[in-house]
Scaffold this motif. Structure first.
Motif, PDB file in Angstrom:
ATOM      1  N   SER A 217     -40.602 -52.309   8.940  1.00 29.28           N
ATOM      2  CA  SER A 217     -40.135 -51.906   7.622  1.00 29.28           C
ATOM      3  C   SER A 217     -38.697 -51.655   7.591  1.00 29.28           C
ATOM      4  CB  SER A 217     -40.696 -50.798   7.005  1.00 29.28           C
ATOM      5  OG  SER A 217     -40.777 -49.667   7.958  1.00 29.28           O
TER       6      SER A 217
ATOM      7  N   ILE B 200     -36.902 -55.279   7.331  1.00 33.34           N
ATOM      8  CA  ILE B 200     -37.042 -55.632   5.919  1.00 33.34           C
ATOM      9  C   ILE B 200     -35.970 -54.875   5.186  1.00 33.34           C
ATOM     10  CG2 ILE B 200     -38.488 -55.866   3.967  1.00 33.34           C
ATOM     11  CD1 ILE B 200     -40.850 -56.461   6.418  1.00 33.34           C
ATOM     12  N   GLU B 201     -35.838 -53.826   5.360  1.00 34.31           N
ATOM     13  CA  GLU B 201     -34.703 -52.888   4.435  1.00 34.31           C
ATOM     14  C   GLU B 201     -33.585 -53.414   4.822  1.00 34.31           C
ATOM     15  OE1 GLU B 201     -35.863 -48.873   4.505  1.00 34.31           O
ATOM     16  OE2 GLU B 201     -34.014 -48.470   4.509  1.00 34.31           O
TER      17      GLU B 201
ATOM     18  N   HIS C 245     -32.738 -56.439   2.929  1.00 38.32           N
ATOM     19  CA  HIS C 245     -32.527 -56.152   1.359  1.00 38.32           C
ATOM     20  C   HIS C 245     -31.295 -55.432   1.296  1.00 38.32           C
ATOM     21  CE1 HIS C 245     -36.935 -56.944   0.852  1.00 38.32           C
ATOM     22  NE2 HIS C 245     -36.534 -58.045   0.904  1.00 38.32           N
TER      23      HIS C 245
ATOM     24  N   GLN D 166     -27.637 -57.378   5.467  1.00 38.73           N
ATOM     25  CA  GLN D 166     -28.529 -58.461   5.140  1.00 38.73           C
ATOM     26  C   GLN D 166     -27.841 -59.627   6.060  1.00 38.73           C
ATOM     27  OE1 GLN D 166     -27.596 -59.918   0.680  1.00 38.73           O
ATOM     28  NE2 GLN D 166     -29.542 -59.589   1.219  1.00 38.73           N
TER      29      GLN D 166
ATOM     30  N   ASP E  89     -34.599 -61.588  -1.238  1.00 37.96           N
ATOM     31  CA  ASP E  89     -35.123 -60.323  -2.116  1.00 37.96           C
ATOM     32  C   ASP E  89     -36.495 -60.518  -2.462  1.00 37.96           C
ATOM     33  OD1 ASP E  89     -34.023 -62.481  -3.652  1.00 37.96           O
ATOM     34  OD2 ASP E  89     -34.054 -61.064  -5.523  1.00 37.96           O
ATOM     35  N   LYS E  90     -37.282 -61.681  -2.458  1.00 37.90           N
ATOM     36  CA  LYS E  90     -38.416 -61.872  -2.724  1.00 37.90           C
ATOM     37  C   LYS E  90     -39.205 -61.602  -1.766  1.00 37.90           C
ATOM     38  CE  LYS E  90     -37.939 -65.395  -6.412  1.00 37.90           C
ATOM     39  NZ  LYS E  90     -37.769 -66.865  -6.641  1.00 37.90           N
ATOM     40  N   PHE E  91     -38.782 -61.727  -0.516  1.00 35.23           N
ATOM     41  CA  PHE E  91     -39.648 -61.337   0.683  1.00 35.23           C
ATOM     42  C   PHE E  91     -40.006 -59.897   0.779  1.00 35.23           C
ATOM     43  CE2 PHE E  91     -40.359 -60.402   5.173  1.00 35.23           C
ATOM     44  CZ  PHE E  91     -41.566 -61.074   5.404  1.00 35.23           C
ATOM     45  N   ARG E  92     -40.970 -59.486   0.471  1.00 34.67           N
ATOM     46  CA  ARG E  92     -41.428 -58.093   0.693  1.00 34.67           C
ATOM     47  C   ARG E  92     -42.346 -57.517   1.906  1.00 34.67           C
ATOM     48  NH1 ARG E  92     -37.954 -55.512  -2.323  1.00 34.67           N
ATOM     49  NH2 ARG E  92     -37.294 -57.039  -3.729  1.00 34.67           N
ATOM     50  N   GLY E  93     -42.611 -58.473   2.782  1.00 34.19           N
ATOM     51  CA  GLY E  93     -43.107 -58.067   3.910  1.00 34.19           C
ATOM     52  C   GLY E  93     -44.635 -58.108   3.757  1.00 34.19           C
ATOM     53  N   ASP E  94     -45.222 -58.703   2.626  1.00 32.94           N
ATOM     54  CA  ASP E  94     -46.680 -58.728   2.444  1.00 32.94           C
ATOM     55  C   ASP E  94     -47.296 -59.560   3.522  1.00 32.94           C
ATOM     56  OD1 ASP E  94     -46.035 -57.052   0.267  1.00 32.94           O
ATOM     57  OD2 ASP E  94     -46.039 -58.899  -1.356  1.00 32.94           O
TER      58      ASP E  94
ATOM     59  N   TRP F  91     -43.894 -66.901   6.043  1.00 32.13           N
ATOM     60  CA  TRP F  91     -43.096 -67.219   4.904  1.00 32.13           C
ATOM     61  C   TRP F  91     -42.226 -68.144   5.052  1.00 32.13           C
ATOM     62  CZ3 TRP F  91     -37.815 -65.441   3.738  1.00 32.13           C
ATOM     63  CH2 TRP F  91     -37.525 -65.818   2.197  1.00 32.13           C
TER      64      TRP F  91
END
Lengths: 104, 186
Positions: free
Chosen positions: B11, B14-15, B18, B23, B68-73, B79
């Protein structure tokens, strides 16, 4: 079937690729996706244009109505008003209220 | 999952992706970690280095523009694989449309590979790649990812959004077709 990689890359390709890639995106900020997507922009522009057109039409209609009202008011000459005041048993205030009311 | 996968999927990372201040550095890590793996995935589909280089750049540009669309799901690699696969298929599709008017004989892929200085295989190897190239899109993808990249069916399933059962069937059909094609050319 043997599992081997028959493809080659130019010497130093991967090292250079990183630099080339970062140079390409280096100064460009990551695209921020707006709440109003690009596909909806025309819809919003059309809606705003309709609002302006509608607002404009209402304004024009209002102006014409007002002009007509004033025009009607102007049809009563001073002589007519004086005559009315002299001949009808109503007080001045009631008569002027009647003349300036929207019902005319 | 490799060590780099773990580093790029937590996380904190990923932070950083963003956060406008961090970034670019985080994305630099992604390019460094995944460009080689994605390159080989693309190269086995596109076959030439020049096309692969273009597609790989498009892949990272698309990833950057959509970061910004990659949320780590999903895993970052999953991805990126999805983007790379879509970019490759689109690129190949456009290229096929552009060259559709040109006559191409049956052995053109093998011949082109053999004349490519960045292909070091034998005639049999070139025929093998030609056989793969003749497969339908999904079979080609599954075969490459399973055979060359040793990916698990579960991973491939996530990338291609297909059930593992269907992938296994596609793989076995692909192997059969390749064997038949190569033996017919002997």
């Amino acid at each position: 079937m043997k599992k081997k990689n028959n493809f080659r890359v130019p010497q130093g390709y991967f090292e250079q690729f990183h630099d080339t890639m970062m140079e390409q995106i280096g100064n460009k900020p990551s695209k921020v996706h707006p709440i109003f997507g690009i596909h909806n922009q025309w819809k919003y522009a059309a809606a705003i244009a309709l609002l302006f057109i509608g607002g404009g039409a209402l304004y024009i209609k209002d102006t014409i109505d007002n002009k007509q009202m004033y025009a009607q008011s102007e049809e009563y000459s001073i002589e007519f008003i004086d005559e009315m005041l002299d001949n009808y048993p109503i007080d001045d205030y009631t008569f002027y209220t009647y003349l300036t009311s929207n019902e005319l | 999952m490799t060590k780099s996968d773990k580093n790029c999927n937590n996380s904190d990372f990923i932070e950083k992706l963003h956060n406008p201040a961090t970034q670019s550095a985080a994305f630099s890590t992604i390019v460094r970690e995944y460009s080689e793996r994605l390159y080989w995935h693309i190269r086995r589909l596109a076959l030439t280095h020049d096309d692969t280089n273009d597609i790989l750049q498009n892949t990272f540009i698309k990833a950057w523009n959509n970061i910004d669309k990659f949320r780590g799901d999903s895993q970052l690699l999953t991805w990126l694989y999805r983007i790379a696969t879509n970019e490759t298929l689109t690129y190949i599709g456009h290229k096929q449309i552009e060259t559709v008017s040109l006559d191409s004989d049956e052995g053109s892929v093998a011949n082109e590979l053999e004349s490519d200085p960045l292909f070091s295989g034998t005639h049999a190897d070139a025929l093998f790649h030609e056989a793969i190239n003749r497969l339908p899109e999904k079979q080609r993808l599954v075969f490459n990812m399973r055979y060359f990249e040793d990916m698990k069916y579960e991973e491939i399933s996530e990338i291609l959004d297909t059930t593992t059962g269907a992938l296994k069937a596609s793989y076995h059909i692909a192997v059969k077709k390749i064997e038949e094609y190569v033996s017919s050319k002997d």
